[in-house]
Motif scaffolding. Sequence first.
Motif, PDB file in Angstrom:
ATOM      1  N   ASN B 227     -32.488  36.197  12.618  1.00 37.50           N
ATOM      2  CA  ASN B 227     -31.786  36.251  11.328  1.00 37.50           C
ATOM      3  C   ASN B 227     -32.166  35.113  10.394  1.00 37.50           C
ATOM      4  OD1 ASN B 227     -30.263  38.557  12.032  1.00 37.50           O
ATOM      5  ND2 ASN B 227     -28.881  37.274  13.235  1.00 37.50           N
ATOM      6  N   ASN B 228     -32.857  34.107  10.909  1.00 32.88           N
ATOM      7  CA  ASN B 228     -33.359  32.963  10.137  1.00 32.88           C
ATOM      8  C   ASN B 228     -32.287  32.071   9.519  1.00 32.88           C
ATOM      9  OD1 ASN B 228     -35.756  35.331   9.125  1.00 32.88           O
ATOM     10  ND2 ASN B 228     -36.136  33.693  10.589  1.00 32.88           N
ATOM     11  N   THR B 229     -31.051  32.219   9.977  1.00 34.10           N
ATOM     12  CA  THR B 229     -30.006  31.399   9.376  1.00 34.10           C
ATOM     13  C   THR B 229     -28.874  31.142  10.358  1.00 34.10           C
ATOM     14  OG1 THR B 229     -28.493  31.229   7.506  1.00 34.10           O
ATOM     15  CG2 THR B 229     -28.841  33.421   8.396  1.00 34.10           C
ATOM     16  N   SER B 230     -28.172  30.039  10.137  1.00 23.63           N
ATOM     17  CA  SER B 230     -27.006  29.751  10.956  1.00 23.63           C
ATOM     18  C   SER B 230     -25.954  29.057  10.099  1.00 23.63           C
ATOM     19  CB  SER B 230     -27.385  28.858  12.145  1.00 23.63           C
ATOM     20  OG  SER B 230     -26.291  28.788  13.029  1.00 23.63           O
ATOM     21  N   VAL B 231     -24.721  29.099  10.556  1.00 19.29           N
ATOM     22  CA  VAL B 231     -23.630  28.477   9.802  1.00 19.29           C
ATOM     23  C   VAL B 231     -22.525  28.100  10.782  1.00 19.29           C
ATOM     24  CG1 VAL B 231     -22.479  30.680   9.307  1.00 19.29           C
ATOM     25  CG2 VAL B 231     -22.179  28.746   7.741  1.00 19.29           C
ATOM     26  N   TRP B 232     -21.706  27.110  10.402  1.00 17.22           N
ATOM     27  CA  TRP B 232     -20.735  26.544  11.344  1.00 17.22           C
ATOM     28  C   TRP B 232     -19.762  27.570  11.928  1.00 17.22           C
ATOM     29  CZ3 TRP B 232     -15.423  26.539  10.344  1.00 17.22           C
ATOM     30  CH2 TRP B 232     -15.071  26.963   9.060  1.00 17.22           C
ATOM     31  N   ASN B 233     -19.438  28.615  11.195  1.00 13.32           N
ATOM     32  CA  ASN B 233     -18.477  29.589  11.742  1.00 13.32           C
ATOM     33  C   ASN B 233     -19.150  30.864  12.259  1.00 13.32           C
ATOM     34  OD1 ASN B 233     -19.171  30.789   9.390  1.00 13.32           O
ATOM     35  ND2 ASN B 233     -17.134  30.771   8.468  1.00 13.32           N
ATOM     36  N   LEU B 234     -20.456  30.755  12.516  1.00 10.36           N
ATOM     37  CA  LEU B 234     -21.195  31.905  13.054  1.00 10.36           C
ATOM     38  C   LEU B 234     -20.609  32.376  14.387  1.00 10.36           C
ATOM     39  CD1 LEU B 234     -23.929  33.540  12.597  1.00 10.36           C
ATOM     40  CD2 LEU B 234     -24.901  31.961  14.274  1.00 10.36           C
ATOM     41  N   GLY B 235     -20.066  31.420  15.136  1.00 11.76           N
ATOM     42  CA  GLY B 235     -19.516  31.729  16.452  1.00 11.76           C
ATOM     43  C   GLY B 235     -18.356  32.708  16.375  1.00 11.76           C
ATOM     44  N   PHE B 236     -17.685  32.741  15.242  1.00 16.01           N
ATOM     45  CA  PHE B 236     -16.552  33.656  15.141  1.00 16.01           C
ATOM     46  C   PHE B 236     -17.025  35.106  15.199  1.00 16.01           C
ATOM     47  CE2 PHE B 236     -13.786  36.424  12.631  1.00 16.01           C
ATOM     48  CZ  PHE B 236     -12.656  36.352  13.416  1.00 16.01           C
ATOM     49  N   ARG B 237     -17.995  35.449  14.330  1.00 13.07           N
ATOM     50  CA  ARG B 237     -18.459  36.836  14.291  1.00 13.07           C
ATOM     51  C   ARG B 237     -19.124  37.237  15.611  1.00 13.07           C
ATOM     52  NH1 ARG B 237     -22.235  40.734  12.641  1.00 13.07           N
ATOM     53  NH2 ARG B 237     -24.076  39.457  12.361  1.00 13.07           N
ATOM     54  N   PHE B 238     -20.020  36.380  16.079  1.00 16.21           N
ATOM     55  CA  PHE B 238     -20.702  36.712  17.326  1.00 16.21           C
ATOM     56  C   PHE B 238     -19.743  36.670  18.505  1.00 16.21           C
ATOM     57  CE2 PHE B 238     -25.253  37.383  16.984  1.00 16.21           C
ATOM     58  CZ  PHE B 238     -25.451  37.139  15.635  1.00 16.21           C
ATOM     59  N   GLY B 239     -18.833  35.703  18.470  1.00 14.00           N
ATOM     60  CA  GLY B 239     -17.870  35.597  19.553  1.00 14.00           C
ATOM     61  C   GLY B 239     -16.988  36.829  19.610  1.00 14.00           C
ATOM     62  N   LEU B 240     -16.536  37.270  18.440  1.00 14.03           N
ATOM     63  CA  LEU B 240     -15.697  38.476  18.383  1.00 14.03           C
ATOM     64  C   LEU B 240     -16.452  39.671  18.952  1.00 14.03           C
ATOM     65  CD1 LEU B 240     -13.209  40.090  17.416  1.00 14.03           C
ATOM     66  CD2 LEU B 240     -14.350  40.312  15.190  1.00 14.03           C
ATOM     67  N   ASN B 241     -17.696  39.822  18.520  1.00 11.20           N
ATOM     68  CA  ASN B 241     -18.486  40.954  19.005  1.00 11.20           C
ATOM     69  C   ASN B 241     -18.768  40.852  20.501  1.00 11.20           C
ATOM     70  OD1 ASN B 241     -19.514  43.041  16.980  1.00 11.20           O
ATOM     71  ND2 ASN B 241     -19.651  41.131  15.825  1.00 11.20           N
ATOM     72  N   ALA B 242     -19.131  39.658  20.925  1.00 12.10           N
ATOM     73  CA  ALA B 242     -19.494  39.491  22.330  1.00 12.10           C
ATOM     74  C   ALA B 242     -18.265  39.652  23.222  1.00 12.10           C
ATOM     75  CB  ALA B 242     -20.128  38.122  22.550  1.00 12.10           C
ATOM     76  N   PHE B 243     -17.142  39.095  22.775  1.00  9.90           N
ATOM     77  CA  PHE B 243     -15.921  39.232  23.568  1.00  9.90           C
ATOM     78  C   PHE B 243     -15.502  40.705  23.645  1.00  9.90           C
ATOM     79  CE2 PHE B 243     -11.204  39.296  23.683  1.00  9.90           C
ATOM     80  CZ  PHE B 243     -11.087  38.889  25.009  1.00  9.90           C
TER      81      PHE B 243
END
Lengths: 236, 308
Positions: B227-243
Amino acid sequence: MALLEIRDIHTYYGAIHALRGVTMSVEEGEIVTLIGSNGAGKSTTLRTISGLLRPRQGEIHLRGKRIDGLRPHEIVELGVCQSPEGRRVFARMTVHENLEMGAFSRREKVPTADYDRVYDLFPRLRERTAQRAGTLSGGEQQMLAIGRALMSAPKVLLLDEPSMGLAPILVEQIFTIIKTINESGTTVLLVEQNALMALGIANRGYILQSGEIVLTDTAAVLAGNEAVQRAYLGGD
Amino acid sequence: MEQILQTIIIGLSNGLIFALVALGYTLVYGIIELINFAHGDLFMLGSFIAFVLISSVFVITADTPLTLMVAQIALIIAITMIATAAINLSIERVAYKPLRNAPKLAPLISAIGMSFVLQNIALLIFGPANKSVNAILPSVNILSAVGITGVTISAEQVFVAIVTIPLLIALTWFVNKTRQGRAMRATAQDPDTAGLMGVNVDRTIAITFLIGGALAGAAGVVQILYNNTSVWNLGFRFGLNAFTSAVLGGIGNLQGAVLGALVLGLINAFSDRYLAANWTNAIVFAVLIGILVFKPTGLLGQQLADRA
Ligand SMILES: Nc1ncnc2c1ncn2[C@@H]1O[C@H](COP(=O)(O)OP(=O)(O)O)[C@@H](O)[C@H]1O
Ligand SMILES: [Mg+2]
C-alpha cells in the motif's frame, strides 16, 4: 532416606488455608494412600507436590533434594509424575499423541517398548491408538491418564482419584493394574475417597481431614480401625 | 466479469495480509484466552519499522537493481520480524504475565492499555500524518506477460503471496510437527496438565507471543510495500479485520484464521469497489457482530481453544 518426603506444608488459595501442616513420606517401592473426604485437601497436596501450587511454608524433598519451589515441568523431569483428578486427557489429541505428551519430559528418544508396556497394561488403548481422547469412555480416559503419566518413566507416580466415576468392575480392574505397576518397580502415592479399595492394595495410609493428617498407619491397621471404618469405609 | 475477477485478486491479496495478523490473535487467544488488543498496533509498528528501513537505512528506490532489492527486502523482513517479535515478547512480560492468575478482565484491560501505548509511540515518533514510501516494486502485470488481458496481477500482489504463503505453511508445520508445537497445542488445551507432562508453560506462552509478533512484523513489511503508506492508527483497521477473521474462522483455530482472513479480504475488496470505502469498516463490524450473535464458534470451530 524416604523417596518422597513432605514436611509440614501449608498451602493457600488466596486467603483459604487449604493445607495446615501436612507431613508424610513415601518410601521407595511402596504404595502409599492418602485418604480423605471431599474437600479434605487431597488434590491440593498432590498439586503442591507437582509444583502447580506453592506451599507458603514447609518443604518437599525427593531423595533428599528439595523440590518445593520448582516449576511443574522441572518436577516431572526429576521423576514425579501425576495423573490428575478428572483425568484431564488432551481431548483433541489421539490416544497415541497423549502418550507422546506423557513422554514429553524425556529428552532421549522414547523406545517403542515403553509404549508397548502401556498398551500391554491397557489393551483397550491399543485398539484405539488413533482415536481422539475426547471420544473415549470415562474408564478408557482414566486408563489413558495413567498410561500417559507412566510414559514419563516416573520414580513416583501420583494418582488423584483414579476410581472416580467408574463402574465397580472397572474400579477393580484399575486397582489391579495399579498394583501391577507398583510391582514392576514404580512407587505410588494414591489419593482416594474409595478407602476400602485403596487400603486393599496400599502398604501404608494417611488420613487427611480439613487440611491436616489426623492418622497414619499400615494399611491393614487403618482398615481395621473403627473410626476409619465409620468415617470412610461406610461400615457401622 | 473481469471487474469481479480483479476484485477477487485484490481481495485475496488483502486477505493474505490479514491472515498473518489474524494468526497472532488466534495463537494468543488459543493459548491464554486473551484477546490481545495491542496486536493490530504491533502490526502498525512493524510497518513503520519497515518504513524506516526502506526509506532511511537501505534507501531502496524503484531504480535499485532487482537482485539487490530482493536481498534488501529479505533483510528488511527479517529485521522487522525480529523487532516485532521482541516487542511482543516484552509486552507479554510486562503487561500480561504478571496478570496470569488475575481475573480474565485484568489482562484484557492491560491489552487495551498496551494498544494506546503503541499508538502513542508511533504518534510521538512519526506524527499524525500518513508516512509514505515510493512504490519500489516494478509495476508490471504478470498476466499480460502470459497473454491474458483485462485482469491484472501486479508484482506487488505476487510479492504478497511469496512472503505470506510460505510463512503460513511454516507455521502449520511448526505447530503440528515440532516438539515446541506439541507443547503449544497441549498448553492451549490444558495448561496445568501440560505442565504436569513436562511442558515449560511460561516459555511456551512466550514463544507463542514471539511467533505472533514475528508474523505481525512480516505483515507490516508486506503492507507498506503493497500500500506504500502507514499511519499511527493503521492498527485499528487491520486489527478489526484480522480479529474478525480470527473470530469468523473460529478463534484459536489456525486454518480458520486463514480462511476467515481470505473471506474478510474479499468482503473489503467488494465493499470498497461496489459500495463505498468508508462503509467498509461498518460492514466488517456488522460481520463481527453477526458471527458473535449467530455462530460464536466460527466457521471451523474453536480448535486450539476449547478445553475438556
Ligand atoms: N481453586 C481453588 N480455589 C479456592 N479454593 C479451593 C480451590 N481448590 C480447592 N479449594 C478448596 O481447598 C480445599 C481442599 O480442596 P481439594 O484439595 O480439592 O480437596 P480434595 O481433593 O480432598 O477433595 C477445599 O476446601 C476446597 O474448597
Ligand atoms: Mg480432589
